[in-house]
Write a protein that holds these residues in place. Sequence first.
Motif, PDB file in Angstrom:
ATOM      1  N   LYS A 179      21.563  14.034  28.493  1.00 47.76           N
ATOM      2  CA  LYS A 179      21.879  13.219  27.319  1.00 47.76           C
ATOM      3  C   LYS A 179      22.378  11.836  27.725  1.00 47.76           C
ATOM      4  N   SER A 205      21.113   9.861  29.659  1.00 53.69           N
ATOM      5  CA  SER A 205      19.992   8.938  29.854  1.00 53.69           C
ATOM      6  C   SER A 205      19.567   8.266  28.560  1.00 53.69           C
ATOM      7  N   ASN A 230      15.622  13.501  25.272  1.00 59.52           N
ATOM      8  CA  ASN A 230      16.447  12.786  26.227  1.00 59.52           C
ATOM      9  C   ASN A 230      15.513  12.158  27.250  1.00 59.52           C
ATOM     10  N   THR A 245      18.065   8.481  24.450  1.00 56.69           N
ATOM     11  CA  THR A 245      16.952   9.190  23.826  1.00 56.69           C
ATOM     12  C   THR A 245      15.791   8.253  23.495  1.00 56.69           C
TER      13      THR A 245
END
Length: 290
Positions: free
Chosen positions: A10, A12, A24, A14
């Motif tokens: 998460k 990274s 993600n 979305t």
Amino acid sequence: MTTSTAVNAKASGTFVIGGDLTVNRMGYGAMRITGDGIWGEPKDIEGAKKVLRRAVEAGVNFIDTADAYGPEVSERLIAEALAPYAKGVVIATKGGLTRQGPNEWLPVGRPEYLNQQVEMSLRRLKVERIDLWQLHRIDPKVPVEDSLGVIKRLQEQGKIRHVGLSEVKPKEIDRARKVVDIVSVQNLYNLSDRQHEDVVDYCTKHNIAFIPWFPVASGKLAKPGGKLDTAAKTHNATVSQLSLAWLLQRSPVILPIPGTTSVEHLEENIAAADVKLSTDEWKAIEHSAK
């Protein structure tokens, strides 16, 4: 920062594929969960399944595979490890490359062949609809309108949700988009191999997911003592993590899919989302890569 039991994809951020699939951005590429030469069974089948399960547990909800990986092996192992799939997990697959042996690949884009491969992928992945199906290569012997025409029909039948391409240039994407909506492009791309900058820019402009295969820098740029290695050590990271972090900051449409057969390496890759450099630091690294 290299590894952590608390890593979560998460971090990274979305991206919404095709307007309705939120994933993600740090994904997982399942090519390597096969034998040598991407041929046959992996040496450690249970180990491969463990990596897949750990990926999802760590927030990875975008997994990329292909019918040619094994062939068939990668898709089957994904289903064995993860089906029925957790809510929100997106499985992308590809078709259009045939296998004649280890490390041998031949494009076949005939409509009847692609139709068959989609049906087989549905069966192996244990799904009623493929979230993202990608044409692995455009067959130079078959007009792309013919190859994608059958894919559009399968999409209309509800067997494919979204369609993507692989190893293409902007003109080919434009041509394909006249047949069917293209929501993703998967090309070779990393910090040390940037031949597809024009494709990244095209995808960014049109909000098309860009999925870089071979996402980790290699060669001279990544050697010990080099600019990338020095920067990685400065930030308590690995060269692989810095390579992935660069992709995440390069464009908001980029979805890296590093692959591995090791849980430890998987967690290291996911942790790359926490690596932060200043704009000047990234510019210096990019300059050294030219």
